[in-house]
Write an enzyme that holds these catalytic residues in place. Structure first.
Site, PDB file in Angstrom:
ATOM      1  N   TYR A  24       0.801  -1.236   0.000  1.00 11.42           N
ATOM      2  CA  TYR A  24       0.000   0.000   0.000  1.00 11.42           C
ATOM      3  C   TYR A  24       0.830   1.281   0.000  1.00 11.42           C
ATOM      4  O   TYR A  24       0.252   2.373  -0.034  1.00 11.42           O
ATOM      5  CB  TYR A  24      -0.946  -0.009   1.209  1.00 11.42           C
ATOM      6  CG  TYR A  24      -1.930  -1.172   1.180  1.00 11.42           C
ATOM      7  CD1 TYR A  24      -2.903  -1.255   0.181  1.00 11.42           C
ATOM      8  CD2 TYR A  24      -1.866  -2.198   2.123  1.00 11.42           C
ATOM      9  CE1 TYR A  24      -3.788  -2.320   0.140  1.00 11.42           C
ATOM     10  CE2 TYR A  24      -2.761  -3.258   2.087  1.00 11.42           C
ATOM     11  CZ  TYR A  24      -3.718  -3.315   1.096  1.00 11.42           C
ATOM     12  OH  TYR A  24      -4.604  -4.366   1.045  1.00 11.42           O
ATOM     13  N   ASN A  76     -13.137   4.024  -2.300  1.00 14.56           N
ATOM     14  CA  ASN A  76     -12.332   2.830  -2.080  1.00 14.56           C
ATOM     15  C   ASN A  76     -12.995   2.108  -0.922  1.00 14.56           C
ATOM     16  O   ASN A  76     -12.811   2.473   0.240  1.00 14.56           O
ATOM     17  CB  ASN A  76     -10.879   3.185  -1.745  1.00 14.56           C
ATOM     18  CG  ASN A  76     -10.014   1.942  -1.548  1.00 14.56           C
ATOM     19  OD1 ASN A  76     -10.529   0.826  -1.474  1.00 14.56           O
ATOM     20  ND2 ASN A  76      -8.709   2.131  -1.470  1.00 14.56           N
ATOM     21  N   HIS A  82     -15.415  -6.397  -2.249  1.00 16.88           N
ATOM     22  CA  HIS A  82     -15.509  -7.780  -2.727  1.00 16.88           C
ATOM     23  C   HIS A  82     -16.684  -8.541  -2.114  1.00 16.88           C
ATOM     24  O   HIS A  82     -16.912  -9.701  -2.455  1.00 16.88           O
ATOM     25  CB  HIS A  82     -14.194  -8.509  -2.408  1.00 16.88           C
ATOM     26  CG  HIS A  82     -12.980  -7.675  -2.693  1.00 16.88           C
ATOM     27  ND1 HIS A  82     -12.687  -7.217  -3.954  1.00 16.88           N
ATOM     28  CD2 HIS A  82     -11.999  -7.179  -1.887  1.00 16.88           C
ATOM     29  CE1 HIS A  82     -11.579  -6.484  -3.902  1.00 16.88           C
ATOM     30  NE2 HIS A  82     -11.157  -6.446  -2.666  1.00 16.88           N
ATOM     31  N   ASP A  89     -25.885  -1.579  -3.930  1.00 19.83           N
ATOM     32  CA  ASP A  89     -27.277  -1.121  -4.043  1.00 19.83           C
ATOM     33  C   ASP A  89     -27.406   0.362  -3.703  1.00 19.83           C
ATOM     34  O   ASP A  89     -28.162   1.092  -4.362  1.00 19.83           O
ATOM     35  CB  ASP A  89     -28.172  -1.941  -3.110  1.00 19.83           C
ATOM     36  CG  ASP A  89     -28.357  -3.375  -3.592  1.00 19.83           C
ATOM     37  OD1 ASP A  89     -27.973  -3.682  -4.737  1.00 19.83           O
ATOM     38  OD2 ASP A  89     -28.875  -4.200  -2.806  1.00 19.83           O
ATOM     39  N   HIS A 102      -8.724   1.586  -6.070  1.00 23.38           N
ATOM     40  CA  HIS A 102      -7.960   0.716  -5.175  1.00 23.38           C
ATOM     41  C   HIS A 102      -6.499   1.122  -5.266  1.00 23.38           C
ATOM     42  O   HIS A 102      -5.991   1.346  -6.376  1.00 23.38           O
ATOM     43  CB  HIS A 102      -8.101  -0.761  -5.552  1.00 23.38           C
ATOM     44  CG  HIS A 102      -9.492  -1.260  -5.376  1.00 23.38           C
ATOM     45  ND1 HIS A 102     -10.027  -1.530  -4.142  1.00 23.38           N
ATOM     46  CD2 HIS A 102     -10.474  -1.486  -6.277  1.00 23.38           C
ATOM     47  CE1 HIS A 102     -11.288  -1.915  -4.292  1.00 23.38           C
ATOM     48  NE2 HIS A 102     -11.581  -1.899  -5.579  1.00 23.38           N
ATOM     49  N   VAL A 103      -5.852   1.194  -4.126  1.00 25.06           N
ATOM     50  CA  VAL A 103      -4.442   1.577  -4.085  1.00 25.06           C
ATOM     51  C   VAL A 103      -3.593   0.501  -4.768  1.00 25.06           C
ATOM     52  O   VAL A 103      -2.714   0.796  -5.581  1.00 25.06           O
ATOM     53  CB  VAL A 103      -3.991   1.768  -2.615  1.00 25.06           C
ATOM     54  CG1 VAL A 103      -2.495   2.033  -2.523  1.00 25.06           C
ATOM     55  CG2 VAL A 103      -4.797   2.896  -1.960  1.00 25.06           C
ATOM     56  N   SER A 104      -3.867  -0.743  -4.444  1.00 21.99           N
ATOM     57  CA  SER A 104      -3.097  -1.859  -5.000  1.00 21.99           C
ATOM     58  C   SER A 104      -3.762  -2.376  -6.276  1.00 21.99           C
ATOM     59  O   SER A 104      -4.925  -2.061  -6.558  1.00 21.99           O
ATOM     60  CB  SER A 104      -3.011  -2.997  -3.968  1.00 21.99           C
ATOM     61  OG  SER A 104      -4.305  -3.516  -3.695  1.00 21.99           O
ATOM     62  N   ARG A 113      -9.942 -11.086  -4.460  1.00 21.48           N
ATOM     63  CA  ARG A 113      -9.988  -9.630  -4.663  1.00 21.48           C
ATOM     64  C   ARG A 113     -10.326  -9.261  -6.106  1.00 21.48           C
ATOM     65  O   ARG A 113     -10.424  -8.079  -6.444  1.00 21.48           O
ATOM     66  CB  ARG A 113      -8.644  -8.990  -4.293  1.00 21.48           C
ATOM     67  CG  ARG A 113      -8.255  -9.158  -2.849  1.00 21.48           C
ATOM     68  CD  ARG A 113      -6.976  -8.396  -2.528  1.00 21.48           C
ATOM     69  NE  ARG A 113      -6.347  -8.926  -1.339  1.00 21.48           N
ATOM     70  CZ  ARG A 113      -6.690  -8.604  -0.084  1.00 21.48           C
ATOM     71  NH1 ARG A 113      -7.618  -7.695   0.132  1.00 21.48           N
ATOM     72  NH2 ARG A 113      -6.082  -9.158   0.950  1.00 21.48           N
TER      73      ARG A 113
HETATM   74  O1  CA2 Z   1      -5.902  -1.772  -2.731  1.00 19.15           O
HETATM   75  C1  CA2 Z   1      -6.844  -1.263  -2.129  1.00 19.15           C
HETATM   76  O2  CA2 Z   1      -7.031  -0.060  -2.046  1.00 19.15           O
HETATM   77  C2  CA2 Z   1      -7.811  -2.165  -1.362  1.00 19.15           C
HETATM   78  O3  CA2 Z   1      -9.110  -1.600  -1.471  1.00 19.15           O
HETATM   79  C3  CA2 Z   1      -7.356  -2.165   0.083  1.00 19.15           C
HETATM   80  C4  CA2 Z   1      -8.176  -3.112   0.956  1.00 19.15           C
HETATM   81  C5  CA2 Z   1      -8.249  -4.498   0.347  1.00 19.15           C
HETATM   82  O4  CA2 Z   1      -9.109  -5.323   1.117  1.00 19.15           O
HETATM   83  C6  CA2 Z   1      -8.749  -4.467  -1.078  1.00 19.15           C
HETATM   84  O5  CA2 Z   1      -8.742  -5.776  -1.597  1.00 19.15           O
HETATM   85  C7  CA2 Z   1      -7.860  -3.569  -1.930  1.00 19.15           C
HETATM   86  C8  CA2 Z   1      -7.552  -3.266   2.343  1.00 19.15           C
HETATM   87  C9  CA2 Z   1      -7.319  -1.983   3.029  1.00 19.15           C
HETATM   88  C10 CA2 Z   1      -6.407  -2.265   4.165  1.00 19.15           C
HETATM   89  O6  CA2 Z   1      -5.517  -1.197   4.239  1.00 19.15           O
HETATM   90  C11 CA2 Z   1      -4.414  -1.392   4.985  1.00 19.15           C
HETATM   91  C12 CA2 Z   1      -3.442  -0.445   4.822  1.00 19.15           C
HETATM   92  C13 CA2 Z   1      -2.283  -0.564   5.512  1.00 19.15           C
HETATM   93  C14 CA2 Z   1      -2.084  -1.610   6.375  1.00 19.15           C
HETATM   94  C15 CA2 Z   1      -3.066  -2.557   6.547  1.00 19.15           C
HETATM   95  C16 CA2 Z   1      -4.240  -2.432   5.845  1.00 19.15           C
END
Ligand code: CA2
Length: 151
Positions: A24, A76, A82, A89, A102-104, A113
């Site tokens: 992230y 986000n 998911h 809705d 999404h960041v990733s 995912r």
């Molecule tokens: O990539 C993304 O932005 C996600 O939405 C981030 C979610 C993940 O469940 C999605 O599949 C993709 C998770 C957010 C958790 O963020 C953290 C950031 C730093 C450390 C731990 C969790």
């Protein structure tokens, strides 16, 4: 013309920049929100940034955006992307132009995912650009709603 863009971040995104930097990055949620406010201002828009770890509160934010006739939503939804038909809705019901971020790169990660309920309710989805995805999402939303960059 409506000027407010809701920027909604879901569960665990308050931890951004504190853990899992390999996935992230190092930027924090406060950096994301600053980037959104600055980018929106370039288009004469105002970013109203919210984060919640609760599905119901995110739905309430979407309803609030509707009540305030928001110009758009950047969302986000984190892990709820998911799983949440309820968020799908809510977005579908309010008919506000929405971009999913999404960041990733969710498609380069675990299979679970790869599907997003949010994507079906958004006119565009961005992933894998790190926090720059929020800037790109606001620029794309501005183009979509006819908001032009100010000098
Ligand atoms: O990539 C993304 O932005 C996600 O939405 C981030 C979610 C993940 O469940 C999605 O599949 C993709 C998770 C957010 C958790 O963020 C953290 C950031 C730093 C450390 C731990 C969790």
């Amino acid at each position: 013309m409506a000027r407010t863009v809701y920027v909604l971040n879901g569960p665990n995104l308050n931890l951004l920049g504190t853990r899992e930097p390999e996935t992230y990055g190092h930027a924090r949620l406060a950096d994301v929100e600053r980037l959104c406010v600055e980018t929106a201002a370039r288009y004469g828009l105002e970013a109203d940034c919210r984060q919640s770890n609760s599905e119901g509160e995110l739905i309430d934010f979407i309803h609030e955006a509707h009540g305030r006739q928001a110009a758009g939503i950047i969302i986000n939804a984190g892990g709820y992307s998911h799983t949440s038909i309820a968020l799908h809705d809510a977005l579908t019901a309010v008919k506000i132009p929405t971009v999913e971020v999404h960041v990733s790169n969710i498609y380069a990660r675990e299979e679970f995912r790869h599907h997003s309920f949010i994507a079906r309710a958004a006119f565009a989805s961005l992933c894998g650009f790190g926090i720059d995805g929020y800037r790109l999402a606001i620029s794309g939303l501005a183009a979509r709603i006819g908001a032009t960059a100010k000098a």
